[in-house]
Design a protein around this motif. Structure first.
Motif, mmCIF file in Angstrom:
data_model
loop_
_atom_site.group_PDB
_atom_site.id
_atom_site.type_symbol
_atom_site.label_atom_id
_atom_site.label_comp_id
_atom_site.label_asym_id
_atom_site.label_seq_id
_atom_site.Cartn_x
_atom_site.Cartn_y
_atom_site.Cartn_z
ATOM 1 N N VAL A 80 0.598 89.139 42.958
ATOM 2 C CA VAL A 80 1.011 90.434 43.528
ATOM 3 C C VAL A 80 1.962 90.197 44.713
ATOM 4 C CG1 VAL A 80 0.223 92.544 44.662
ATOM 5 C CG2 VAL A 80 -1.130 91.564 42.819
ATOM 6 N N ALA A 81 1.611 89.196 45.551
ATOM 7 C CA ALA A 81 2.445 88.900 46.722
ATOM 8 C C ALA A 81 3.840 88.451 46.286
ATOM 9 C CB ALA A 81 1.779 87.815 47.572
ATOM 10 N N ALA A 82 3.899 87.655 45.221
ATOM 11 C CA ALA A 82 5.208 87.207 44.722
ATOM 12 C C ALA A 82 6.020 88.413 44.246
ATOM 13 C CB ALA A 82 5.009 86.219 43.576
ATOM 14 N N GLY A 83 5.342 89.353 43.608
ATOM 15 C CA GLY A 83 6.016 90.567 43.142
ATOM 16 C C GLY A 83 6.528 91.399 44.310
ATOM 17 N N ILE A 84 5.697 91.539 45.338
ATOM 18 C CA ILE A 84 6.111 92.329 46.513
ATOM 19 C C ILE A 84 7.328 91.675 47.177
ATOM 20 C CG2 ILE A 84 5.434 93.028 48.842
ATOM 21 C CD1 ILE A 84 2.601 93.424 47.795
ATOM 22 N N VAL A 106 18.566 82.814 35.752
ATOM 23 C CA VAL A 106 17.150 82.547 35.497
ATOM 24 C C VAL A 106 16.525 81.748 36.657
ATOM 25 C CG1 VAL A 106 17.408 80.362 34.242
ATOM 26 C CG2 VAL A 106 15.571 81.934 33.617
ATOM 27 N N ALA A 107 17.384 81.082 37.435
ATOM 28 C CA ALA A 107 16.869 80.324 38.586
ATOM 29 C C ALA A 107 16.233 81.253 39.622
ATOM 30 C CB ALA A 107 18.004 79.529 39.233
ATOM 31 N N ILE A 108 16.674 82.514 39.634
ATOM 32 C CA ILE A 108 16.105 83.483 40.590
ATOM 33 C C ILE A 108 14.612 83.680 40.285
ATOM 34 C CG2 ILE A 108 16.245 85.870 41.425
ATOM 35 C CD1 ILE A 108 19.215 85.840 40.572
ATOM 36 N N VAL A 109 14.313 83.765 38.982
ATOM 37 C CA VAL A 109 12.911 83.919 38.571
ATOM 38 C C VAL A 109 12.168 82.597 38.754
ATOM 39 C CG1 VAL A 109 11.391 84.322 36.587
ATOM 40 C CG2 VAL A 109 13.359 85.800 36.958
ATOM 41 N N LEU A 110 12.764 81.517 38.286
ATOM 42 C CA LEU A 110 12.071 80.222 38.321
ATOM 43 C C LEU A 110 11.800 79.753 39.752
ATOM 44 C CD1 LEU A 110 13.793 78.240 35.405
ATOM 45 C CD2 LEU A 110 11.572 79.379 35.433
ATOM 46 N N GLY A 111 12.727 80.007 40.656
ATOM 47 C CA GLY A 111 12.540 79.592 42.046
ATOM 48 C C GLY A 111 11.278 80.195 42.634
ATOM 49 N N ARG A 112 11.104 81.485 42.389
ATOM 50 C CA ARG A 112 9.912 82.169 42.900
ATOM 51 C C ARG A 112 8.648 81.618 42.227
ATOM 52 N NH1 ARG A 112 8.819 84.900 47.315
ATOM 53 N NH2 ARG A 112 10.859 85.900 47.198
ATOM 54 N N LEU A 113 8.749 81.293 40.935
ATOM 55 C CA LEU A 113 7.568 80.778 40.222
ATOM 56 C C LEU A 113 7.161 79.393 40.740
ATOM 57 C CD1 LEU A 113 8.119 81.890 36.511
ATOM 58 C CD2 LEU A 113 6.842 83.001 38.344
ATOM 59 N N VAL A 114 8.135 78.560 41.046
ATOM 60 C CA VAL A 114 7.815 77.238 41.599
ATOM 61 C C VAL A 114 7.096 77.412 42.941
ATOM 62 C CG1 VAL A 114 8.795 75.116 42.553
ATOM 63 C CG2 VAL A 114 9.670 76.024 40.400
ATOM 64 N N ALA A 115 7.577 78.361 43.742
ATOM 65 C CA ALA A 115 6.927 78.628 45.036
ATOM 66 C C ALA A 115 5.502 79.121 44.819
ATOM 67 C CB ALA A 115 7.733 79.659 45.818
ATOM 68 N N THR A 116 5.315 79.978 43.803
ATOM 69 C CA THR A 116 3.969 80.490 43.508
ATOM 70 C C THR A 116 3.049 79.352 43.070
ATOM 71 O OG1 THR A 116 5.070 82.482 42.712
ATOM 72 C CG2 THR A 116 2.729 82.314 42.270
ATOM 73 N N GLY A 117 3.591 78.400 42.298
ATOM 74 C CA GLY A 117 2.799 77.244 41.871
ATOM 75 C C GLY A 117 2.375 76.401 43.065
ATOM 76 N N ALA A 118 3.299 76.208 44.008
ATOM 77 C CA ALA A 118 2.974 75.423 45.210
ATOM 78 C C ALA A 118 1.897 76.136 46.032
ATOM 79 C CB ALA A 118 4.235 75.219 46.046
ATOM 80 N N THR A 119 2.007 77.458 46.095
ATOM 81 C CA THR A 119 0.995 78.230 46.839
ATOM 82 C C THR A 119 -0.367 78.102 46.146
ATOM 83 O OG1 THR A 119 2.758 79.794 47.375
ATOM 84 C CG2 THR A 119 0.526 80.490 47.875
ATOM 85 N N ALA A 161 4.529 85.285 37.554
ATOM 86 C CA ALA A 161 5.499 85.817 36.591
ATOM 87 C C ALA A 161 5.220 87.294 36.301
ATOM 88 C CB ALA A 161 5.449 85.002 35.305
ATOM 89 N N ILE A 162 3.929 87.643 36.224
ATOM 90 C CA ILE A 162 3.589 89.062 36.004
ATOM 91 C C ILE A 162 4.097 89.902 37.182
ATOM 92 C CG2 ILE A 162 1.683 90.717 35.821
ATOM 93 C CD1 ILE A 162 0.050 88.509 34.414
ATOM 94 N N GLY A 163 3.836 89.426 38.406
ATOM 95 C CA GLY A 163 4.297 90.134 39.603
ATOM 96 C C GLY A 163 5.805 90.308 39.611
ATOM 97 N N GLN A 164 6.505 89.258 39.225
ATOM 98 C CA GLN A 164 7.976 89.328 39.201
ATOM 99 C C GLN A 164 8.469 90.313 38.153
ATOM 100 O OE1 GLN A 164 10.867 86.809 40.396
ATOM 101 N NE2 GLN A 164 9.723 84.996 39.819
ATOM 102 N N ALA A 165 7.843 90.271 36.971
ATOM 103 C CA ALA A 165 8.269 91.181 35.896
ATOM 104 C C ALA A 165 8.133 92.631 36.363
ATOM 105 C CB ALA A 165 7.434 90.933 34.640
ATOM 106 N N ALA A 250 9.336 88.540 32.503
ATOM 107 C CA ALA A 250 10.098 88.506 33.757
ATOM 108 C C ALA A 250 11.587 88.271 33.476
ATOM 109 C CB ALA A 250 9.544 87.412 34.682
ATOM 110 N N VAL A 251 11.873 87.365 32.550
ATOM 111 C CA VAL A 251 13.277 87.092 32.214
ATOM 112 C C VAL A 251 13.909 88.328 31.566
ATOM 113 C CG1 VAL A 251 14.794 85.689 30.764
ATOM 114 C CG2 VAL A 251 12.950 84.601 32.052
ATOM 115 N N LEU A 252 13.148 88.993 30.698
ATOM 116 C CA LEU A 252 13.667 90.222 30.073
ATOM 117 C C LEU A 252 13.933 91.299 31.134
ATOM 118 C CD1 LEU A 252 11.552 90.656 26.798
ATOM 119 C CD2 LEU A 252 13.991 90.150 26.996
ATOM 120 N N ALA A 253 12.992 91.420 32.073
ATOM 121 C CA ALA A 253 13.158 92.414 33.143
ATOM 122 C C ALA A 253 14.377 92.082 33.997
ATOM 123 C CB ALA A 253 11.904 92.453 34.017
ATOM 124 N N LEU A 254 14.605 90.777 34.210
ATOM 125 C CA LEU A 254 15.777 90.353 34.977
ATOM 126 C C LEU A 254 17.053 90.774 34.246
ATOM 127 C CD1 LEU A 254 17.035 88.659 37.319
ATOM 128 C CD2 LEU A 254 16.919 86.697 35.798
#
Lengths: 261, 254
Positions: A80-84, A106-119, A161-165, A250-254
């Motif tokens: 949810v935080a990633a989506g916000i 697609v890097a815009i989506v992936l960058g956020r996902l990598v950060a979410t994974g680290a979190t 990814a759900i939050g981003q979508a 998320a990619v489709l939404a992008l």
């Protein structure tokens, strides 16, 4: 054709930026673990005696059982935080500047996902340490801990990814914020907080088909039992499915967002 | 005085309009307490078979918790909306209007009290249709007053945070406060069944009194012994949180 090395550098740069932004205001990062910690505390404090109910699996304590549920709840909040954060970037105009820059979209989506994974790594570590501090143990030992990390990170990325979508579709932080209670509901309709066999109807049926049940059970098995259980493989499979499905959305939404722009 | 009432009414109307203008943001807050009640009762329903549980079924026991969660969510949403208004500059324009800041705060908080009725009504309709017994009129009236009062207190708290952080990213902090306040009480079980530490926290948490005041209509019966501590606790919470919010508003933009 974009140079893959360049794409990776962009993804990592965007991930670093997302993490830096989050760390700059730890008061907003803290709720990711604080809220599930409080929920964990009140569940254990209020319902500790339920482990004596007929049908409850053999556990050392209710905390051992609840730990995986708290981790999953924390990871959901991370999504949810990633989506916000994404929605705020759209509202603030930063997203449009990113789109205008010469980087793979697609890097815009992936960058956020990598950060979410680290979190997610931090979140899982926190709850494992918290559990150990208050008397829980991981029956599966070191391999069990590694399995908990693996499923936790994959699931965390999926929730991100759900939050981003949702953020890319809604483009509005208030609306993304509104999914927080819904995320809680999906969590309730799973075996996150109580054994599936002791859930009341119709939640017991919903829980059977809820991917979260498999993810939680996959993380719980190494804690209360060991790594030999089929729950581990099912949990990893469910988490991977969430990543693939939500990442695709998320990619489709992008793409939709870029078309609108 | 008339001008102040006009400003308060306008702010309340604006907040209520938001429900229709941004339903995507409002609907989850209305549904969440009901889903929370259904979720908790479905997940932990078997807990009512533990020796020492005072209610016949867990759903009836948990309905008052859902009512207060709704009040908490609404209070938090009020703070989030204010943070959004600050981010977008609308609040700065509002401060230019020739109305005392206390009046502006009253308008924002009063809207929370009214908006809290939406999730409460929805929850009660669902609960009664699922067989939860209907409390007496007095029990319902007391519950309504307490729900609106707690929404006011939580709105004051969230407004304080919104004025301090000035961003919607503070939303989780606002929600945590409402969750903690409501759950660290006798929310899940009667006091004798709680672990020692939680029993101690519930003893000092004023929301426990509010919860017991709401719950008396559903479990047992309405008594003055449960009512006055609930009303006193609610009034105290509003006074303390309101003082923080008023201070935050006084310092804002100075």
């Amino acid at each position: 054709m974009t140079d893959p090395g360049f794409s990776v550098r962009v993804v990592l740069a965007l991930a670093r930026r997302a993490l830096r932004n989050a760390l700059r205001r730890p008061q907003f990062l803290a709720p990711l673990v604080l809220f599930p910690t409080l929920f964990l505390a009140v569940n254990v404090g209020g319902l500790n005696r339920t482990t004596t109910l007929p049908g409850f699996p053999v556990v050392d304590g209710f905390l051992d059982f609840q730990l995986a549920g708290a981790m999953t709840q924390s990871l959901l909040l991370g999504g949810v935080a990633a989506g916000i954060a994404t929605a705020l970037e759209i509202e603030g105009g930063y997203f449009d500047r990113l789109v205008a820059s010469p980087i793979p979209r697609v890097a815009i989506v992936l960058g956020r996902l990598v950060a979410t994974g680290a979190t997610a790594v931090v979140q899982v570590t926190y709850f494992l340490l918290l559990g150990l501090l208050f008397g829980a143990s991981v029956k599966g030992g070191v391999p069990g801990v590694l399995v908990v990390y693996l499923i936790g990170i994959v699931a965390g990325v999926g929730f991100g990814a759900i939050g981003q979508a949702i953020a890319l579709r809604a483009q509005n932080a208030s609306t993304v914020q509104g999914i927080f209670p819904i995320a809680l509901v999906v969590l309730f309709a799973s075996s996150a907080f109580f054994p599936q066999d002791l859930l009341s109807s119709p939640v017991d049926v919903v829980a059977r088909y809820n991917p979260l049940s498999y993810i939680v059970d996959g993380m719980r098995a190494p804690i209360i039992d060991g790594v030999g259980s089929t729950s581990v493989l099912e949990g990893l499979g469910a988490a991977t499915l969430v990543v693939l499905a939500a990442g695709g959305l998320a990619v489709l939404a992008l793409r939709g967002r870029l078309r609108d722009a | 005085m008339t001008h102040n009432v006009t400003v308060v009414r306008a702010l309340v109307r604006r907040a209520l309009n938001e429900i229709l203008r941004v339903p995507g943001a409002a609907i989850p807050g209305v549904l969440a307490p009901t889903i929370f009640m259904l979720g908790l009762s479905s997940v932990f329903g078997k807990a009512s078979s533990l020796p020492g549980f005072t209610a016949e079924d867990f759903r009836t026991f948990i309905v008052p918790v859902g009512l207060l969660q709704g009040a908490g969510f609404t209070g938090a949403a009020t703070g989030v909306n204010l943070a959004r208004d600050i981010e977008q500059g609308w609040f700065d324009r509002l401060l230019l209007c020739p109305a005392p800041r206390a009046t502006l705060l009253t308008g924002v908080v009063a809207s929370a009290a009214l908006r809290a009725l939406l999730p409460a009504i929805f929850l009660l309709i669902v609960a009664f249709s699922l067989g939860v017994s209907v409390p007496s009129l007095l029990g319902l009236l007391i519950a309504t007053v307490l729900v609106m009062g707690l929404a006011c207190a939580m709105a004051c708290f969230s407004v304080t945070l919104a004025l301090r952080f000035r961003t919607q990213q503070a939303a989780p902090l606002m929600q945590i406060a409402s969750f903690t306040g409501v759950l660290f009480t006798t929310s899940y079980a009667p006091k004798p069944l709680l672990q020692d530490w939680l029993r101690t926290v519930a003893d000092v948490n004023p929301v426990t009194h509010v919860l017991e005041g709401v719950r008396q209509g559903f479990v047992g019966g309405v008594t003055w012994g449960h009512t006055w501590p609930a009303l006193l606790a609610t009034a105290g919470l509003i006074a303390v949180m309101g003082a923080f919010a008023a201070r935050g508003l006084r310092r804002y933009g100075v």
